[in-house]
Enzyme design. Structure first.
Site, PDB file in Angstrom:
ATOM      1  N   THR A   1      50.367 -12.920 -80.087  1.00  0.00           N
ATOM      2  CA  THR A   1      49.625 -11.704 -80.449  1.00  0.00           C
ATOM      3  C   THR A   1      48.492 -11.437 -79.458  1.00  0.00           C
ATOM      4  O   THR A   1      48.414 -10.364 -78.847  1.00  0.00           O
ATOM      5  CB  THR A   1      49.049 -11.859 -81.877  1.00  0.00           C
ATOM      6  OG1 THR A   1      50.115 -12.134 -82.770  1.00  0.00           O
ATOM      7  CG2 THR A   1      48.299 -10.614 -82.309  1.00  0.00           C
TER       8      THR A   1
ATOM      9  N   GLU B   1      33.972 -15.595 -77.171  1.00  0.00           N
ATOM     10  CA  GLU B   1      33.610 -14.451 -78.026  1.00  0.00           C
ATOM     11  C   GLU B   1      34.688 -14.100 -79.048  1.00  0.00           C
ATOM     12  O   GLU B   1      34.389 -13.735 -80.191  1.00  0.00           O
ATOM     13  CB  GLU B   1      33.299 -13.236 -77.150  1.00  0.00           C
ATOM     14  CG  GLU B   1      32.846 -12.007 -77.880  1.00  0.00           C
ATOM     15  CD  GLU B   1      31.578 -12.237 -78.693  1.00  0.00           C
ATOM     16  OE1 GLU B   1      31.705 -12.367 -79.922  1.00  0.00           O
ATOM     17  OE2 GLU B   1      30.472 -12.299 -78.128  1.00  0.00           O
TER      18      GLU B   1
ATOM     19  N   VAL C   1      35.237 -15.731 -83.022  1.00  0.00           N
ATOM     20  CA  VAL C   1      34.643 -15.304 -84.297  1.00  0.00           C
ATOM     21  C   VAL C   1      34.649 -13.784 -84.363  1.00  0.00           C
ATOM     22  O   VAL C   1      34.145 -13.120 -83.451  1.00  0.00           O
ATOM     23  CB  VAL C   1      33.189 -15.803 -84.454  1.00  0.00           C
ATOM     24  CG1 VAL C   1      32.638 -15.392 -85.812  1.00  0.00           C
ATOM     25  CG2 VAL C   1      33.098 -17.302 -84.288  1.00  0.00           C
TER      26      VAL C   1
ATOM     27  N   ILE D   1      34.289  -8.022 -82.560  1.00  0.00           N
ATOM     28  CA  ILE D   1      32.835  -7.784 -82.646  1.00  0.00           C
ATOM     29  C   ILE D   1      32.115  -8.719 -81.666  1.00  0.00           C
ATOM     30  O   ILE D   1      32.308  -9.929 -81.734  1.00  0.00           O
ATOM     31  CB  ILE D   1      32.277  -8.070 -84.069  1.00  0.00           C
ATOM     32  CG1 ILE D   1      33.115  -7.385 -85.146  1.00  0.00           C
ATOM     33  CG2 ILE D   1      30.809  -7.678 -84.167  1.00  0.00           C
ATOM     34  CD1 ILE D   1      32.675  -7.724 -86.575  1.00  0.00           C
TER      35      ILE D   1
ATOM     36  N   GLY E   1      50.073  -9.645 -87.431  1.00  0.00           N
ATOM     37  CA  GLY E   1      49.490 -10.546 -86.420  1.00  0.00           C
ATOM     38  C   GLY E   1      48.063 -10.959 -86.733  1.00  0.00           C
ATOM     39  O   GLY E   1      47.355 -11.457 -85.864  1.00  0.00           O
TER      40      GLY E   1
ATOM     41  N   LYS F   1      34.573 -20.559 -88.287  1.00  0.00           N
ATOM     42  CA  LYS F   1      33.771 -19.488 -87.668  1.00  0.00           C
ATOM     43  C   LYS F   1      32.306 -19.598 -88.076  1.00  0.00           C
ATOM     44  O   LYS F   1      31.407 -19.363 -87.257  1.00  0.00           O
ATOM     45  CB  LYS F   1      34.353 -18.126 -88.060  1.00  0.00           C
ATOM     46  CG  LYS F   1      35.712 -17.878 -87.405  1.00  0.00           C
ATOM     47  CD  LYS F   1      36.449 -16.743 -88.073  1.00  0.00           C
ATOM     48  CE  LYS F   1      37.722 -16.382 -87.326  1.00  0.00           C
ATOM     49  NZ  LYS F   1      38.583 -15.474 -88.095  1.00  0.00           N
TER      50      LYS F   1
ATOM     51  N   GLY G   1      43.791  -9.178 -84.846  1.00  0.00           N
ATOM     52  CA  GLY G   1      44.808  -8.267 -84.312  1.00  0.00           C
ATOM     53  C   GLY G   1      44.805  -8.272 -82.794  1.00  0.00           C
ATOM     54  O   GLY G   1      43.826  -8.656 -82.153  1.00  0.00           O
TER      55      GLY G   1
HETATM   56  N1  LIG Z   1      45.788 -13.203 -84.031  1.00  0.00           N
HETATM   57  C1  LIG Z   1      44.509 -12.874 -84.109  1.00  0.00           C
HETATM   58  O1  LIG Z   1      44.161 -11.795 -84.623  1.00  0.00           O
HETATM   59  C2  LIG Z   1      43.461 -13.796 -83.600  1.00  0.00           C
HETATM   60  C3  LIG Z   1      43.771 -15.019 -83.090  1.00  0.00           C
HETATM   61  N2  LIG Z   1      42.783 -15.839 -82.611  1.00  0.00           N
HETATM   62  C4  LIG Z   1      43.112 -17.131 -82.045  1.00  0.00           C
HETATM   63  O2  LIG Z   1      43.833 -16.915 -80.823  1.00  0.00           O
HETATM   64  C5  LIG Z   1      44.785 -17.951 -80.616  1.00  0.00           C
HETATM   65  C6  LIG Z   1      46.172 -17.343 -80.473  1.00  0.00           C
HETATM   66  O3  LIG Z   1      46.494 -16.639 -81.648  1.00  0.00           O
HETATM   67  P1  LIG Z   1      47.820 -15.729 -81.714  1.00  0.00           P
HETATM   68  O4  LIG Z   1      47.981 -14.983 -80.458  1.00  0.00           O
HETATM   69  O5  LIG Z   1      47.708 -15.000 -82.997  1.00  0.00           O
HETATM   70  O6  LIG Z   1      48.958 -16.846 -81.827  1.00  0.00           O
HETATM   71  P2  LIG Z   1      50.514 -16.683 -81.632  1.00  0.00           P
HETATM   72  O7  LIG Z   1      51.151 -17.724 -82.471  1.00  0.00           O
HETATM   73  O8  LIG Z   1      50.912 -15.271 -81.813  1.00  0.00           O
HETATM   74  O9  LIG Z   1      50.735 -17.048 -80.093  1.00  0.00           O
HETATM   75  C7  LIG Z   1      50.603 -18.336 -79.571  1.00  0.00           C
HETATM   76  C8  LIG Z   1      51.183 -18.344 -78.157  1.00  0.00           C
HETATM   77  O10 LIG Z   1      50.931 -19.597 -77.557  1.00  0.00           O
HETATM   78  C9  LIG Z   1      52.156 -20.208 -77.168  1.00  0.00           C
HETATM   79  N3  LIG Z   1      52.013 -21.630 -77.498  1.00  0.00           N
HETATM   80  C10 LIG Z   1      51.550 -22.159 -78.643  1.00  0.00           C
HETATM   81  N4  LIG Z   1      51.534 -23.503 -78.569  1.00  0.00           N
HETATM   82  C11 LIG Z   1      52.004 -23.814 -77.348  1.00  0.00           C
HETATM   83  C12 LIG Z   1      52.251 -25.047 -76.673  1.00  0.00           C
HETATM   84  N5  LIG Z   1      51.993 -26.220 -77.251  1.00  0.00           N
HETATM   85  N6  LIG Z   1      52.729 -24.998 -75.413  1.00  0.00           N
HETATM   86  C13 LIG Z   1      53.005 -23.816 -74.826  1.00  0.00           C
HETATM   87  N7  LIG Z   1      52.787 -22.614 -75.399  1.00  0.00           N
HETATM   88  C14 LIG Z   1      52.300 -22.626 -76.658  1.00  0.00           C
HETATM   89  C15 LIG Z   1      53.270 -19.538 -77.946  1.00  0.00           C
HETATM   90  O11 LIG Z   1      54.462 -19.565 -77.202  1.00  0.00           O
HETATM   91  P3  LIG Z   1      55.820 -18.825 -77.692  1.00  0.00           P
HETATM   92  O12 LIG Z   1      55.499 -17.362 -77.634  1.00  0.00           O
HETATM   93  O13 LIG Z   1      56.856 -19.228 -76.695  1.00  0.00           O
HETATM   94  O14 LIG Z   1      56.075 -19.324 -79.086  1.00  0.00           O
HETATM   95  C16 LIG Z   1      52.688 -18.124 -78.103  1.00  0.00           C
HETATM   96  O15 LIG Z   1      53.012 -17.357 -76.976  1.00  0.00           O
HETATM   97  C17 LIG Z   1      44.613 -18.906 -81.805  1.00  0.00           C
HETATM   98  O16 LIG Z   1      43.684 -19.895 -81.450  1.00  0.00           O
HETATM   99  C18 LIG Z   1      44.021 -18.006 -82.882  1.00  0.00           C
HETATM  100  O17 LIG Z   1      43.298 -18.710 -83.844  1.00  0.00           O
HETATM  101  C19 LIG Z   1      41.461 -15.449 -82.597  1.00  0.00           C
HETATM  102  C20 LIG Z   1      41.094 -14.234 -83.088  1.00  0.00           C
HETATM  103  C21 LIG Z   1      42.059 -13.318 -83.660  1.00  0.00           C
HETATM  104  N1  LIG Z   2      43.460 -15.327 -88.789  1.00  0.00           N
HETATM  105  C1  LIG Z   2      42.218 -14.826 -88.329  1.00  0.00           C
HETATM  106  C2  LIG Z   2      42.394 -14.242 -86.972  1.00  0.00           C
HETATM  107  C3  LIG Z   2      41.113 -14.000 -86.300  1.00  0.00           C
HETATM  108  O1  LIG Z   2      40.316 -14.883 -86.086  1.00  0.00           O
HETATM  109  C4  LIG Z   2      41.709 -13.749 -89.280  1.00  0.00           C
HETATM  110  O2  LIG Z   2      42.495 -13.299 -90.117  1.00  0.00           O
HETATM  111  O3  LIG Z   2      40.536 -13.399 -89.193  1.00  0.00           O
HETATM  112 NA    NA Z   3      33.520 -11.864 -81.503  1.00  0.00          NA
END
Ligand SMILES: NC(=O)C1=CN([C@@H]2O[C@H](COP(=O)(O)OP(=O)(O)OC[C@H]3O[C@@H](n4cnc5c(N)ncnc54)[C@H](OP(=O)(O)O)[C@@H]3O)[C@@H](O)[C@H]2O)C=CC1
Ligand SMILES: N[C@@H](CC=O)C(=O)O
Ligand code: NA
Length: 428
Positions: A13, A129, A132, A136, A187, A205, A302
């Site tokens: 995402t 940033e 959390v 924002i 997401g 957070k 998101g």
């Molecule tokens: N989603 C959100 O709204 C928010 C997320 N976050 C944080 O951001 C981070 C990512 O979240 P998000 O994008 O939702 O997660 P996703 O699960 O959507 O994406 C994770 C990505 O990382 C890759 N990945 C995960 N583990 C490994 C590994 N061990 N080796 C190689 N590649 C790996 C996955 O590969 P593949 O695609 O091949 O499976 C995927 O592309 C997390 O720490 C989350 O807490 C923070 C704020 C908001």
């Molecule tokens: N899963 C978290 C993603 C952002 O940090 C949330 O829902 O706030």
């Molecule tokens: Na922030």
């Protein structure tokens, strides 16, 4: 102009949003930093998976060390999540002099001090940033905007998934499990949504926010966390009737050198600005001794909102590179603060009790409050009694957590109280 090369760890995402912004806003980014920003390699778990954004397949790798050990790469952007593996990868990147941007609150709440110490030692930036309140800019605000003030309270809706669920339950009477599935599809949720719904994501957070806001050593273990899995439509309905909204609130309070940090479903007076924060939106209310009350609002999760913060951190790192001032942002020292005892933590409470419907019961209940020196603000007996007795809703004045626990113990032992249905902290 030599491009700044970025290794992107994760293309889910958030990673997808990062690619879209770095490519789509390239001209604007270049005008700010003076050189192109190029994502040169991308780590994924599965190279064969189809992607939501067009990327050159030759950039994809399943080997993190290929990125971290690439001498051409200047900055690592970690958006893959997880703790142990991410920690190893980031520490190695820092060891090799690479700057780090991460959205990983789990990692920063658990290993922030170690990672920031390594960054300082190596003269590298670690910016987080997006970790959390996704979109924002609250971390910058706490570090820079409030550097002159002494913050006494931070209160936040810092989990988008649970706020989305509670909003839909409240507005549409939607079922908890259905809305959780929607939040996952959008997401917003973590890969294991237990951490969202059980309050752990918010606790992580709040660890980060209270560390920065109070400039104190706050550990994740210091933060008590309760999630929304026991919040019922009945609770939400009564809250509305009484002029409250149920919100999952992180609350951090400081008095002199004592602090408390907690996450729990809370009844918030509708007149408080945080009560009207709905859907995936987050808000962080900050009270400072000098500034008074402030509040910061925006999307909390998101793809694009989170990626906005990640790429803004990336821009900050590159600007620092141009100025030769990387690694200078870190806080130099943190105060050791004591945790408040249950006697020192004070708030109002909402209680929903099922009781025997007969003479003298109200007097017995009032006696328990009186014995434990907890003052009642209001009592309501809803007009439609439940089958085997009566419902009683009580809102207290401020009481210590210790006294309230004793009240609840006394009700457990009182035969006229059939069930303690719900207990909520009350704010506003
Ligand atoms: N989603 C959100 O709204 C928010 C997320 N976050 C944080 O951001 C981070 C990512 O979240 P998000 O994008 O939702 O997660 P996703 O699960 O959507 O994406 C994770 C990505 O990382 C890759 N990945 C995960 N583990 C490994 C590994 N061990 N080796 C190689 N590649 C790996 C996955 O590969 P593949 O695609 O091949 O499976 C995927 O592309 C997390 O720490 C989350 O807490 C923070 C704020 C908001
Ligand atoms: N899963 C978290 C993603 C952002 O940090 C949330 O829902 O706030
Ligand atoms: Na922030």
């Amino acid at each position: 102009m030599k491009p700044v090369k970025v290794g992107l760890l994760g293309l889910g995402t958030v990673g997808t949003g990062v690619v879209r912004i770095v490519e789509g806003h390239q001209e604007d980014l270049q005008s700010q930093v003076g050189s192109p920003i190029l994502i040169s390699k991308i780590l994924v778990k599965d190279r064969a998976k189809s992607r939501n954004v067009a990327v050159d397949a030759s950039k994809l790798t399943e080997d993190p060390w290929e990125i971290v050990r690439d001498p051409e790469i200047d900055v690592i952007v970690e958006v893959m999540g997880g703790v142990a593996h991410s920690r190893d990868v980031i520490l190695e990147a820092l060891e090799r002099g690479k700057h780090v941007v991460t959205a990983n609150k789990d990692l920063m709440a658990m290993h922030g001090p170690e990672i920031l110490a390594k960054a300082r030692e190596k003269g590298c930036d670690v910016l987080y940033e997006a970790s959390v309140a996704g979109g924002i800019p609250i971390i910058r605000t706490l570090i820079e905007g409030f550097s002159s003030d002494r913050i006494t309270k931070i209160m936040g809706i810092v989990n988008g998934t649970t706020n989305y669920i509670l909003t839909k339950m409240s507005r549409e009477g939607a079922a908890y499990a259905d809305v959780l599935k929607e939040a996952q599809a959008l997401g917003y949720a973590e890969s294991d949504p237990t951490s969202d719904v059980e309050g752990l994501d918010a606790a992580r957070k709040m660890t980060i926010l209270s560390t920065l806001g109070f400039r104190a050593n706050v550990a994740l273990e210091d933060v008590s966390a309760k999630g929304i899995s026991n919040v019922t439509q009945e609770d939400i309905g009564y809250a509305k009737r009484l002029g409250y909204e149920v919100k999952l609130l992180g609350i951090a309070e400081r008095q002199d050198d004592t602090i408390s940090v907690s996450v729990q479903p809370t009844m918030v007076k509708t007149s408080h600005p945080i009560a009207s924060v709905n859907g995936v939106f987050n808000a962080v209310y900050v009270h400072g001794e000098a500034v008074g009350e402030t509040m910061f609002y925006g999307p909390g999760a998101g793809e694009m909102p989170t990626a906005t913060s990640v790429v803004a951190d990336l821009v900050a790192v590159v600007k620092n590179m141009k100025l030769g001032v990387n690694g200078r942002q870190a806080q130099l020292s943190y105060k050791v603060m004591k945790l408040k005892t249950d006697e020192q933590i004070s708030s109002k409470y909402f209680l929903l009790l099922h009781v025997d419907d007969k003479a003298g019961v109200l007097a017995q209940i009032a006696q328990v409050f009186s014995n434990l020196d907890v003052s009642i603000e209001s009592v309501m007996q809803p007009s439609a009694p439940h089958k085997s007795g009566a419902e009683l809703i009580i809102i207290t004045h401020n009481a210590s957590k210790a006294a309230m626990n004793k009240v609840l113990q006394a009700f457990e032992a009182l035969p006229a109280v059939q069930q303690i249905k719900s207990v909520y902290r009350v704010e506003g």
